[in-house]
Design a protein around this motif. Structure first.
Motif, short mmCIF file in Angstrom:
data_model
loop_
_atom_site.label_atom_id
_atom_site.label_comp_id
_atom_site.label_asym_id
_atom_site.label_seq_id
_atom_site.Cartn_x
_atom_site.Cartn_y
_atom_site.Cartn_z
N LEU A 84 0.87 -1.17 0.00
CA LEU A 84 0.00 0.00 0.00
C LEU A 84 0.91 1.22 0.00
CD1 LEU A 84 -2.95 1.12 0.32
CD2 LEU A 84 -2.43 1.27 2.77
N PHE A 85 0.84 2.01 -1.05
CA PHE A 85 1.74 3.15 -1.18
C PHE A 85 1.23 4.35 -0.40
CE2 PHE A 85 2.52 0.72 -5.13
CZ PHE A 85 3.88 0.53 -4.98
N ARG A 86 2.15 4.98 0.33
CA ARG A 86 1.85 6.25 1.00
C ARG A 86 2.28 7.41 0.12
NH1 ARG A 86 -1.59 7.40 3.48
NH2 ARG A 86 -0.58 8.94 4.82
N ARG A 109 5.85 21.02 -1.95
CA ARG A 109 7.12 21.31 -2.57
C ARG A 109 8.25 21.37 -1.54
NH1 ARG A 109 8.72 23.76 -7.40
NH2 ARG A 109 10.68 24.90 -7.30
N GLY A 110 9.39 20.78 -1.89
CA GLY A 110 10.59 20.89 -1.07
C GLY A 110 10.93 19.67 -0.25
N LEU A 111 10.02 18.68 -0.14
CA LEU A 111 10.36 17.46 0.58
C LEU A 111 11.53 16.76 -0.11
CD1 LEU A 111 6.85 15.91 1.38
CD2 LEU A 111 8.34 17.20 2.93
N ARG A 112 12.50 16.33 0.69
CA ARG A 112 13.73 15.78 0.14
C ARG A 112 13.97 14.34 0.59
NH1 ARG A 112 17.44 19.60 -1.77
NH2 ARG A 112 16.69 21.74 -1.63
N SER A 113 14.72 13.62 -0.24
CA SER A 113 15.19 12.29 0.14
C SER A 113 16.55 12.07 -0.52
CB SER A 113 14.21 11.21 -0.30
OG SER A 113 14.66 9.93 0.11
N ARG A 114 17.54 11.75 0.29
CA ARG A 114 18.87 11.43 -0.23
C ARG A 114 19.34 10.15 0.45
NH1 ARG A 114 23.36 13.51 -2.84
NH2 ARG A 114 25.39 12.85 -2.03
N LEU A 115 19.69 9.17 -0.37
CA LEU A 115 20.15 7.88 0.11
C LEU A 115 21.42 7.51 -0.63
CD1 LEU A 115 19.76 5.11 1.58
CD2 LEU A 115 18.37 4.41 -0.39
N SER A 116 22.47 7.15 0.13
CA SER A 116 23.73 6.72 -0.47
C SER A 116 24.14 5.38 0.13
CB SER A 116 24.82 7.77 -0.22
OG SER A 116 26.00 7.45 -0.92
N ASP A 174 12.91 13.15 4.15
CA ASP A 174 11.68 13.77 4.67
C ASP A 174 10.44 12.94 4.36
OD1 ASP A 174 13.17 16.04 5.42
OD2 ASP A 174 12.83 17.01 3.47
N LEU A 175 10.54 12.00 3.44
CA LEU A 175 9.35 11.34 2.91
C LEU A 175 8.67 10.42 3.93
CD1 LEU A 175 10.61 10.45 -0.68
CD2 LEU A 175 9.35 12.48 0.08
N LEU A 176 9.47 9.72 4.73
CA LEU A 176 8.87 8.82 5.72
C LEU A 176 8.04 9.61 6.72
CD1 LEU A 176 8.49 6.02 6.91
CD2 LEU A 176 10.62 6.33 8.19
N ALA A 177 8.59 10.67 7.28
CA ALA A 177 7.84 11.49 8.25
C ALA A 177 6.61 12.11 7.60
CB ALA A 177 8.75 12.57 8.83
N ALA A 178 6.75 12.57 6.35
CA ALA A 178 5.62 13.20 5.66
C ALA A 178 4.49 12.21 5.39
CB ALA A 178 6.10 13.80 4.35
N SER A 179 4.82 10.91 5.34
CA SER A 179 3.80 9.88 5.08
C SER A 179 2.90 9.63 6.28
CB SER A 179 4.48 8.56 4.69
OG SER A 179 5.05 7.92 5.83
#
Length: 228
Positions: free
Chosen positions: A83-85, A135-142, A195-200
């Motif tokens: 189930l996509f958030r 606008r502006g929510l960020r996600s960076r994964l390395s 930011d995406l997990l918290a925003a979900s």
């Protein structure tokens, strides 16, 4: 629909099932592992060669970067899915099409995927900045990629999902898919600024599982059906 999911990463956190029940449409519920937890995942990847049926891929619009936040679902018929958030996409035209046609919460983002070879191993970096909405929510994964691994039973359960649940025109639907088993490599988490997990609205109940990465699989989606 026929498509390839390439250069894909899995970052999973445990979640208390009661804390996410409100997100699930009628006829579905959180899918729970034997530890009593359900899970949430951050999954960035490259969509390639998407097309309808077994025909040629759709030019331009059939290839784009995507990052999703997903929960794990099961319906009253026992079908296990996701189930996509949220689903970030680098192609704006995909967003209204997927929202209206499939009830998927796609958003528009500026995204990049960078892969570099270093003396201490290959490094893959995913970047996303939301353009619309919020606008502006960020996600960076390395990630630094490691050896090929056999998934644990829990990792198999999380990655072997054969469909998705959604809500379209006030009705819960099931969209089936099929793909080969994921070829997986373990990965070291070098950076995670998200930011995406918290925003979900989903709150993790513990530290993430080991990171996984895959070069990809070919996937086919079938016709949606109503969840009764």
């Amino acid at each position: 629909m026929d498509q390839w999911w390439n250069d894909l990463a899995f970052i999973h956190w445990p979640v208390e099932p009661a804390s996410v029940v409100r997100f699930f449409p009628p006829g579905t519920r959180p899918d729970v592992w034997s530890d009593g937890q359900t899970y949430v995942a951050l999954v960035p990847f490259a969509m390639r060669r998407a097309g309808f049926g077994r025909g040629l891929p759709v030019p331009y619009f059939g290839s784009f970067l995507e990052t999703n936040i997903r929960l794990y679902s099961v319906d009253d018929a026992g079908r296990h899915g996701v189930l996509f958030r949220s689903l970030e996409a680098a192609r704006f035209a995909i967003v209204p099409f997927a929202r209206i046609g499939f009830g998927m919460p796609y958003t528009w983002a500026r995204m990049s995927l960078d892969a570099t070879s270093r003396r201490d191993g290959d490094v893959v970096t995913y970047d996303s900045v939301r353009r619309w909405p919020r606008r502006g929510l960020r996600s960076r994964l390395s990630l630094r990629l490691g050896e090929v691994v056999e998934p644990t039973p829990l990792e198999t359960w999380l990655t072997s999902r054969w469909g998705a649940h959604s809500r379209v025109a006030g009705r819960t639907v099931w969209v089936p898919n099929e793909h080969a088993p994921w070829p997986l490599r373990e990965a070291s988490l070098l950076e995670l600024d998200d930011d995406l997990l918290a925003a979900s609205g989903v709150r993790a109940a513990g530290v993430p599982l080991r990171a996984l990465w895959s070069p990809g699989v070919r996937a086919r989606f079938g016709r949606p059906s109503l969840v009764r």
